[in-house]
Motif scaffolding. Structure first.
Motif, PDB file in Angstrom:
ATOM      1  N   UNK A  64      10.558  -8.905  -2.806  1.00 22.42           N
ATOM      2  CA  UNK A  64      10.802 -10.064  -1.946  1.00 22.42           C
ATOM      3  C   UNK A  64      10.305  -9.797  -0.532  1.00 22.42           C
ATOM      4  N   UNK A  65       9.575 -10.761  -0.003  1.00 18.27           N
ATOM      5  CA  UNK A  65       9.161 -10.716   1.400  1.00 18.27           C
ATOM      6  C   UNK A  65       9.611 -12.010   2.064  1.00 18.27           C
ATOM      7  N   UNK A  66       9.757 -11.964   3.383  1.00 19.56           N
ATOM      8  CA  UNK A  66      10.168 -13.138   4.149  1.00 19.56           C
ATOM      9  C   UNK A  66       8.935 -13.739   4.807  1.00 19.56           C
ATOM     10  N   UNK A 104       3.841 -13.959   9.031  1.00 20.58           N
ATOM     11  CA  UNK A 104       3.640 -15.315   9.540  1.00 20.58           C
ATOM     12  C   UNK A 104       2.141 -15.553   9.670  1.00 20.58           C
ATOM     13  N   UNK A 105       1.713 -16.749   9.381  1.00 17.13           N
ATOM     14  CA  UNK A 105       0.338 -17.162   9.650  1.00 17.13           C
ATOM     15  C   UNK A 105       0.307 -17.839  11.008  1.00 17.13           C
ATOM     16  N   UNK A 124      -0.839  -7.222  14.015  1.00 16.63           N
ATOM     17  CA  UNK A 124      -1.939  -8.034  13.497  1.00 16.63           C
ATOM     18  C   UNK A 124      -2.520  -7.377  12.254  1.00 16.63           C
ATOM     19  N   UNK A 125      -2.713  -8.174  11.198  1.00 15.64           N
ATOM     20  CA  UNK A 125      -3.406  -7.696  10.004  1.00 15.64           C
ATOM     21  C   UNK A 125      -4.873  -8.094  10.042  1.00 15.64           C
ATOM     22  N   UNK A 126      -5.304  -8.738  11.113  1.00 15.32           N
ATOM     23  CA  UNK A 126      -6.691  -9.178  11.225  1.00 15.32           C
ATOM     24  C   UNK A 126      -6.813 -10.667  11.007  1.00 15.32           C
TER      25      UNK A 126
END
Length: 137
Positions: A64-66, A104-105, A124-126
């Motif tokens: 599970x991720x939020x 979050x996007x 940041x994931x990029x």
């Protein structure tokens, strides 16, 4: 400022100026009843001044991720730490519920949002593209 979990549709209807569109009671009720859906409101006295929504997402190989679905603070109350407090509250809930991460996007040119997310430890994931499909109602 106080942060409280939303418990009824009337609270969300009253907080409608914070959302993109007015809250509809039947949708508010459905959101609040849905398993893994969370909404917190920030108040100044009894005035709703900010909100955050999170949705738990379960995948068979990850757990599970939020998803930090949406965050908003009324313009006169911005830059006072309200967004940060809301993010921290949702992150605390995610940890309590055993989520392995929260994401979050966000538009890459939304500097206020990026600053708020980074201030709470978000990394940041990029750059990524978000593809959407719109369906008529």
């Amino acid at each position: 400022m106080e942060i409280r979990r939303a418990t009824g549709p009337a609270e969300l209807v009253a907080a409608s100026p914070l959302f993109d569109h007015p809250a509809r009671p039947e949708w508010a009720e459905a959101f609040l009843r849905a398993s893994g859906h969370h909404l917190f409101l920030a108040y100044e006295g009894e005035l709703p001044i900010g909100f955050i929504t999170g949705i738990e997402m379960l995948h068979p190989d990850k757990g599970v991720e939020m998803c930090l679905y949406e965050l908003g603070v009324a313009e006169p109350y911005r830059r006072r730490g309200i967004a940060r407090a809301l993010i921290e509250r949702l992150a605390a809930l995610a940890r309590e519920r055993g989520c392995y991460d929260m994401w979050v996007g966000v538009d890459t040119d939304n500097e206020p949002a990026l600053a708020a997310y980074r201030s709470t430890g978000g990394k940041d994931d990029g750059t990524f593209a978000m593809i959407t499909w719109e369906f008529p109602r």
